[in-house]
Design an enzyme around this catalytic site. Structure first.
Site, PDB file in Angstrom:
ATOM      1  N   MET A  29       2.753  -4.851  -2.417  1.00 19.36           N
ATOM      2  CA  MET A  29       3.107  -6.125  -3.038  1.00 19.36           C
ATOM      3  C   MET A  29       4.525  -6.027  -3.620  1.00 19.36           C
ATOM      4  O   MET A  29       4.877  -6.777  -4.527  1.00 19.36           O
ATOM      5  CB  MET A  29       2.096  -6.496  -4.126  1.00 19.36           C
ATOM      6  CG  MET A  29       0.702  -6.728  -3.535  1.00 19.36           C
ATOM      7  SD  MET A  29      -0.331  -7.845  -4.502  1.00 19.36           S
ATOM      8  CE  MET A  29      -0.419  -6.984  -6.042  1.00 19.36           C
ATOM      9  N   HIS A  36       5.099   4.274  -3.743  1.00 16.13           N
ATOM     10  CA  HIS A  36       5.135   3.579  -2.442  1.00 16.13           C
ATOM     11  C   HIS A  36       5.912   4.403  -1.417  1.00 16.13           C
ATOM     12  O   HIS A  36       5.534   4.475  -0.248  1.00 16.13           O
ATOM     13  CB  HIS A  36       5.823   2.217  -2.575  1.00 16.13           C
ATOM     14  CG  HIS A  36       5.077   1.228  -3.421  1.00 16.13           C
ATOM     15  ND1 HIS A  36       5.526   0.803  -4.639  1.00 16.13           N
ATOM     16  CD2 HIS A  36       3.896   0.580  -3.205  1.00 16.13           C
ATOM     17  CE1 HIS A  36       4.675  -0.070  -5.153  1.00 16.13           C
ATOM     18  NE2 HIS A  36       3.680  -0.232  -4.304  1.00 16.13           N
ATOM     19  N   GLN A  60      -5.635 -12.436  -4.843  1.00 15.30           N
ATOM     20  CA  GLN A  60      -6.265 -11.294  -5.506  1.00 15.30           C
ATOM     21  C   GLN A  60      -5.997 -11.265  -7.007  1.00 15.30           C
ATOM     22  O   GLN A  60      -6.411 -10.344  -7.697  1.00 15.30           O
ATOM     23  CB  GLN A  60      -5.855  -9.977  -4.844  1.00 15.30           C
ATOM     24  CG  GLN A  60      -4.418  -9.549  -5.069  1.00 15.30           C
ATOM     25  CD  GLN A  60      -4.063  -8.332  -4.220  1.00 15.30           C
ATOM     26  OE1 GLN A  60      -3.922  -8.431  -2.993  1.00 15.30           O
ATOM     27  NE2 GLN A  60      -3.935  -7.179  -4.840  1.00 15.30           N
TER      28      GLN A  60
HETATM   29  O1  PAF Z   1      -2.410  -2.273  -3.355  1.00 16.76           O
HETATM   30  C1  PAF Z   1      -1.705  -3.287  -3.176  1.00 16.76           C
HETATM   31  O2  PAF Z   1      -0.495  -3.283  -3.368  1.00 16.76           O
HETATM   32  C2  PAF Z   1      -2.385  -4.566  -2.728  1.00 16.76           C
HETATM   33  O3  PAF Z   1      -3.625  -4.714  -3.305  1.00 16.76           O
HETATM   34  C3  PAF Z   1      -2.450  -4.707  -1.196  1.00 16.76           C
HETATM   35  C4  PAF Z   1      -3.346  -3.641  -0.595  1.00 16.76           C
HETATM   36  C5  PAF Z   1      -1.056  -4.630  -0.604  1.00 16.76           C
HETATM   37  C6  PAF Z   1      -3.061  -6.068  -0.832  1.00 16.76           C
HETATM   38  O4  PAF Z   1      -2.303  -7.111  -1.369  1.00 16.76           O
END
Ligand code: PAF
Length: 280
Positions: A29, A36, A60
């Site tokens: 995100m 990351h 979400q």
């Molecule tokens: O972990 C995340 O950053 C988010 O929940 C994902 C898996 C990209 C889904 O939006």
């Protein structure tokens, strides 16, 4: 580094490469940090081509102010990805991912009802909605997720198995700041003082290992909650010691699936999650 904004272009690009190359996918995100980048590196070590997606998924977030406050740093993200040798970035907008409301409800076998699910109703259904759309757009061989989101990982593995999506889910270790705080995009929202003292979360999780077998599970959970709450900067939402597969409350008699201690802690309005494996 190629930047793609549409589902159709993204899908065509993958289908072009898939016959010749092993492809890895890192869904994010944005507001990228070293955690990351470690996922990207894990993918690069195992694949010839890596796609990173950046999309702040509204479905979400069960709280609209949390969605609004979620850090967005697209320029910095692209710079980091460029420097780290990412091949393709998929950056769709909301209209591309949700041209109409997604009303799908997923049966996630109760994995979505406990811990995060109890406190963020609908969160994992939203994750399932976006992850299925992303896996359709980016039908890679493998997808990489961090163990910080331990419950999310369990949910995504369940989803992939249930829907028979042909993608391998790879779990990657939590990357931590020097004091033990798990790296998270939300750490940017902490004050200097909160960030400096947030190592208490990891320290407390780790100490559970030392007390394991010497107190009951409930005593261990209560002790951990009191220990973290004793620091006035933090307020525990839940601290649960669970079976690593079912995510149900741990039981000393059933340890074959492994045991994990999981917590969500508020620092003012910022919600931090973390976990430590107690037994594997
Ligand atoms: O972990 C995340 O950053 C988010 O929940 C994902 C898996 C990209 C889904 O939006």
């Amino acid at each position: 580094m190629k930047i793609i904004h549409t589902l159709s272009e993204m899908n065509a690009e993958i289908l072009k490469h898939k016959p010749h190359k092993q492809i890895g996918f890192v869904p994010t995100m944005g507001a990228l940090h070293r955690g990351h980048i470690s996922l990207l590196e894990a993918s690069q070590a195992q694949n010839q081509l890596t796609v990173v997606s950046i999309f702040v998924n509204p479905t979400q977030f069960n709280n609209s102010s949390d969605l609004q406050k979620y850090p967005r740093t697209p320029e910095k993200d692209l710079e980091m990805l460029r420097k780290s040798g990412c091949d393709i970035v998929f950056m769709p907008n909301e209209n591309e991912m949700y041209p109409q409301p997604d009303n799908r409800i997923f049966d996630l076998q109760n994995l979505d009802k406990v811990m995060e699910g109890k406190h963020r109703p609908g969160h994992f259904n939203g994750v399932a909605q976006i992850v299925t759309k992303l896996f359709e757009a980016v039908p890679a061989h493998s997808a990489y997720f961090g163990l910080k989101d331990f419950q999310q990982l369990a949910v995504i593995k369940q989803l992939v198995e249930m829907l028979k999506i042909p993608i391998q889910i790879v779990a990657c270790p939590i990357i931590r700041e020097n004091n033990g705080l798990a790296m998270s995009s939300r750490n940017e929202l902490l004050t200097f003082e909160q960030r400096a003292q947030a190592g208490i979360i990891f320290q407390t999780l780790t100490q559970i290992k030392q007390f394991w077998g010497k107190k009951t599970i409930s005593q261990l959970e209560d002790w951990a909650i009191q220990t973290i709450n004793a620091n006035k900067l933090f307020n525990v939402e839940y601290f649960e010691i669970v079976n690593s597969r079912t995510l149900e409350k741990a039981d000393f008699e059933q340890i074959d699936d492994g045991i994990t201690a999981c917590t969500a802690v508020f620092a003012s309005q910022v919600r931090l999650i973390d976990n430590v494996q107690i037994l594997n």
